[in-house]
Scaffold this motif. Structure first.
Motif, mmCIF file in Angstrom:
data_model
loop_
_atom_site.group_PDB
_atom_site.id
_atom_site.type_symbol
_atom_site.label_atom_id
_atom_site.label_comp_id
_atom_site.label_asym_id
_atom_site.label_seq_id
_atom_site.Cartn_x
_atom_site.Cartn_y
_atom_site.Cartn_z
ATOM 1 N N GLU A 181 -3.514 -11.188 -8.921
ATOM 2 C CA GLU A 181 -2.896 -11.693 -9.696
ATOM 3 C C GLU A 181 -2.013 -11.289 -10.704
ATOM 4 N N VAL A 182 -3.377 -11.143 -11.360
ATOM 5 C CA VAL A 182 -2.687 -10.951 -12.981
ATOM 6 C C VAL A 182 -2.234 -9.288 -13.173
ATOM 7 N N LEU A 183 -3.057 -8.286 -11.910
ATOM 8 C CA LEU A 183 -2.321 -7.369 -12.102
ATOM 9 C C LEU A 183 -1.618 -6.441 -11.112
ATOM 10 N N THR A 184 -1.011 -7.447 -11.046
ATOM 11 C CA THR A 184 0.143 -7.303 -10.007
ATOM 12 C C THR A 184 1.492 -7.943 -10.927
ATOM 13 N N SER A 185 0.857 -9.314 -11.395
ATOM 14 C CA SER A 185 2.215 -9.506 -12.395
ATOM 15 C C SER A 185 2.285 -8.169 -13.855
ATOM 16 N N ILE A 186 1.957 -7.682 -13.842
ATOM 17 C CA ILE A 186 1.661 -6.848 -15.286
ATOM 18 C C ILE A 186 1.766 -4.987 -14.861
ATOM 19 N N SER A 187 2.182 -4.994 -13.543
ATOM 20 C CA SER A 187 2.174 -3.435 -13.723
ATOM 21 C C SER A 187 3.528 -3.200 -13.362
ATOM 22 N N GLN A 188 3.699 -2.123 -13.712
ATOM 23 C CA GLN A 188 4.805 -1.927 -13.489
ATOM 24 C C GLN A 188 5.532 0.176 -12.334
ATOM 25 N N PRO A 189 6.328 -0.773 -11.480
ATOM 26 C CA PRO A 189 6.657 0.763 -10.619
ATOM 27 C C PRO A 189 7.082 1.902 -11.025
ATOM 28 N N ILE A 190 6.261 2.547 -10.747
ATOM 29 C CA ILE A 190 6.712 4.452 -11.174
ATOM 30 C C ILE A 190 7.287 5.030 -10.230
ATOM 31 N N LYS A 191 7.822 5.810 -10.503
ATOM 32 C CA LYS A 191 9.051 6.590 -9.408
ATOM 33 C C LYS A 191 7.998 8.288 -9.537
ATOM 34 N N LEU A 192 7.717 8.932 -8.798
ATOM 35 C CA LEU A 192 7.347 10.245 -8.381
ATOM 36 C C LEU A 192 7.896 11.333 -8.904
ATOM 37 N N SER A 193 9.357 11.187 -8.566
ATOM 38 C CA SER A 193 10.087 11.352 -9.627
ATOM 39 C C SER A 193 10.360 12.290 -10.898
ATOM 40 N N ASP A 194 9.536 10.733 -12.004
ATOM 41 C CA ASP A 194 9.487 10.857 -13.687
ATOM 42 C C ASP A 194 8.213 11.803 -13.794
ATOM 43 N N THR A 195 7.940 12.962 -13.676
ATOM 44 C CA THR A 195 6.981 14.129 -13.714
ATOM 45 C C THR A 195 6.634 13.381 -15.030
ATOM 46 N N GLU A 196 7.274 13.167 -16.184
ATOM 47 C CA GLU A 196 6.510 12.958 -17.573
ATOM 48 C C GLU A 196 5.696 11.261 -17.667
ATOM 49 N N SER A 197 5.904 10.871 -16.996
ATOM 50 C CA SER A 197 5.061 9.579 -17.008
ATOM 51 C C SER A 197 4.410 9.451 -16.214
ATOM 52 N N LEU A 198 4.048 11.309 -15.124
ATOM 53 C CA LEU A 198 2.570 10.924 -14.686
ATOM 54 C C LEU A 198 2.153 11.804 -15.514
ATOM 55 N N ILE A 199 2.546 13.093 -16.458
ATOM 56 C CA ILE A 199 1.176 13.407 -17.274
ATOM 57 C C ILE A 199 1.000 12.309 -17.877
ATOM 58 N N LYS A 200 1.571 11.636 -18.617
ATOM 59 C CA LYS A 200 1.363 11.022 -19.440
ATOM 60 C C LYS A 200 0.350 10.421 -18.707
ATOM 61 N N MET A 201 0.470 9.671 -17.688
ATOM 62 C CA MET A 201 -1.053 9.082 -17.017
ATOM 63 C C MET A 201 -2.044 9.694 -16.723
ATOM 64 N N ALA A 202 -1.919 10.906 -16.724
ATOM 65 C CA ALA A 202 -3.371 11.840 -16.044
ATOM 66 C C ALA A 202 -3.716 12.037 -17.426
ATOM 67 N N SER A 203 -3.182 12.072 -18.315
ATOM 68 C CA SER A 203 -2.930 12.611 -19.938
ATOM 69 C C SER A 203 -4.378 11.269 -20.245
ATOM 70 N N THR A 204 -3.457 10.335 -20.056
ATOM 71 C CA THR A 204 -4.372 9.460 -20.441
ATOM 72 C C THR A 204 -5.847 9.161 -19.711
ATOM 73 N N SER A 205 -5.888 9.426 -18.482
ATOM 74 C CA SER A 205 -6.915 9.092 -17.543
ATOM 75 C C SER A 205 -8.025 10.460 -17.988
ATOM 76 N N LEU A 206 -7.356 10.945 -18.031
ATOM 77 C CA LEU A 206 -7.950 12.335 -18.298
ATOM 78 C C LEU A 206 -8.819 12.075 -20.048
ATOM 79 N N ASN A 207 -8.349 11.671 -20.753
ATOM 80 C CA ASN A 207 -8.701 11.069 -22.282
ATOM 81 C C ASN A 207 -10.732 10.794 -21.788
ATOM 82 N N SER A 208 -10.623 9.446 -20.847
ATOM 83 C CA SER A 208 -11.929 9.380 -20.970
ATOM 84 C C SER A 208 -12.989 10.050 -20.481
ATOM 85 N N LYS A 209 -12.963 11.734 -20.236
ATOM 86 C CA LYS A 209 -13.595 12.243 -19.365
ATOM 87 C C LYS A 209 -14.047 13.074 -19.807
#
Length: 185
Positions: free
Chosen positions: A1-29
């Motif tokens: 419930e907590v995760l659902t309440s703070i989640s934000q929907p994204i659009k697959l057409s927003d490549t800039e946001s997708l790149i930021k998320m991928a970069s954030t994920s790769l920063n821990s690798k």
């Protein structure tokens, strides 16, 4: 419930946001220092294999990462399509774009009998006839493959005999095929 309440929907057409998320994920690798290079490639690879309008999930088996000896992360490229690393037969064709691939599992050589038989030839006219029929048979097979629209030919190697004889290689060279024999995996 907590995760659902703070989640934000994204659009697959927003490549800039997708790149930021991928970069954030790769920063821990382990490749964190290359996240600015790999994140856009990752997003582009995924966007290539999905339909942004209807996609809800991604099958990562549709994306293959291949490491080559001697290369570095900076050499990383996204190739949309298939890269064949098999050695080509000597047909003179080294690169094919917009390839139409034919995968065949039969031999491009004259048929042989299932049993050990001997053919006795008594004169040159019989030998000429056999050679003409062999040539016509192989040429007919090559023309049928060419008529299919293929310009790349992958042949499964035969364990029992040669999958390709010199005459077939000659005809395929004249027809400008890229040709490779492959092993069954």
């Amino acid at each position: 419930e907590v995760l659902t309440s703070i989640s934000q929907p994204i659009k697959l057409s927003d490549t800039e946001s997708l790149i930021k998320m991928a970069s954030t994920s790769l920063n821990s690798k382990v490749v964190s220092q290359y996240s600015s290079l790999l994140a856009p490639l990752s997003v582009e690879a995924i966007m290539t294999i999905i339909d942004p309008e209807t996609a809800t999930n991604v099958n990562l088996k549709d994306i293959r990462v291949v490491a080559k000896v001697g290369g570095t992360v900076e050499d990383t490229k996204l190739i949309k399509g298939i890269v064949l690393t098999q050695r080509a037969q000597a047909t003179g064709v080294h690169r094919v774009e917009r390839a139409k691939v034919a995968l065949i599992q039969f031999c491009l050589s004259p048929p042989k009998t299932d049993m050990d038989n001997q053919v006795v030839i008594s004169d040159y006219t019989q030998m000429d006839r056999i050679l003409r029929e062999e040539r016509a048979y192989i040429l007919d097979l090559c023309k049928k493959i060419k008529k299919s629209g293929a310009n790349v030919l992958l042949m499964q190697k035969s364990i029992l005999r040669d999958a390709l004889n010199d005459m077939a290689l000659h005809f395929l060279t004249k027809m400008r095929f890229w040709l490779s024999k492959i092993l069954r995996e």
